[in-house]
Design a protein around this motif. Sequence first.
Motif, short mmCIF file in Angstrom:
data_model
loop_
_atom_site.label_atom_id
_atom_site.label_comp_id
_atom_site.label_asym_id
_atom_site.label_seq_id
_atom_site.Cartn_x
_atom_site.Cartn_y
_atom_site.Cartn_z
N LEU A 45 -6.30 -6.31 -1.28
CA LEU A 45 -6.02 -5.34 -2.34
C LEU A 45 -5.93 -6.06 -3.68
CD1 LEU A 45 -3.31 -3.19 -0.51
CD2 LEU A 45 -5.72 -2.62 -0.89
N ILE A 49 1.21 -2.76 -4.58
CA ILE A 49 1.17 -1.39 -4.12
C ILE A 49 1.81 -0.43 -5.13
CG2 ILE A 49 3.37 -1.38 -2.88
CD1 ILE A 49 1.82 0.04 -0.56
N LYS A 54 -4.62 1.16 -10.52
CA LYS A 54 -5.59 0.11 -10.16
C LYS A 54 -6.05 0.27 -8.72
CE LYS A 54 -6.46 -4.75 -11.10
NZ LYS A 54 -5.92 -5.99 -11.74
N LEU A 55 -5.15 0.66 -7.83
CA LEU A 55 -5.54 0.87 -6.44
C LEU A 55 -6.51 2.04 -6.31
CD1 LEU A 55 -2.14 0.32 -4.58
CD2 LEU A 55 -4.13 -1.21 -4.60
N TYR A 59 -10.25 1.74 -4.68
CA TYR A 59 -10.73 2.55 -3.56
C TYR A 59 -11.91 3.43 -3.97
CZ TYR A 59 -6.98 1.39 -0.25
OH TYR A 59 -6.15 0.74 0.63
N ILE A 84 -0.33 3.04 1.78
CA ILE A 84 -1.33 3.71 0.95
C ILE A 84 -1.97 4.79 1.81
CG2 ILE A 84 -3.36 3.43 -0.51
CD1 ILE A 84 -2.68 0.38 -0.51
#
Length: 206
Positions: A45, A49, A54-55, A59, A84
């Motif tokens: 990642l 988290i 940004k995550l 994705y 997630i």
Amino acid sequence: MPSINSVSFDTSKWEAIEQLDDRIIWKNDTADRLSLHFFPIPPDLPAPITNLTKLRNFYRQNVIQAGGGIISIDIVSVKNVSAIKTIFKFPMKSTGMRYIGSLTFPFANFSYVIKIDCPESGMTGVRDSLVHALVIKDFDPKDPFKGWFEDPYDKTRQDAVMWSKSDDEKYDSQFPDHPLSRARKYLTEIPTNLEFTNEVLRAKPF
């Protein structure tokens, strides 16, 4: 180091079809697949988290490159462990969509992923057609599909596969057998009886 057996949840309604050191796969009578994956390496990642923006970008990029689109990407807590929670959709070769839901539990040196794979079968597109008929009054009559597809987190994007109004969770109760409804149901049910061993709970977080 924890193992694939360090996580458990109710699989009484599923039939195991594969069991290896790094994954277990089950199926049920609706052609859905449930799987548990163990990765004994640090997660790839790009951000903590807590950095949801940004995550989501990470994705989205990966899913678009794979030919799919995002429905939802959120951070949830399961038994005080951060995860997630994602739902994506991918066009199937013939017709219809395949919905992939996941709960990813990242730790500093390993991770677990619980994945749900729900394909559309039979007569496809029914949910989309019926929901569109319900909300068509809210659209421009000259372009009845303008605004029907959009990115759930960035309204400026125009990608090949995108969230649609019919993907809204509020319609799941009207279409309980739809694969997206099934995926969301599984992702809600699994955490209710999910258990981690103490070795996992004591592990360094991501």
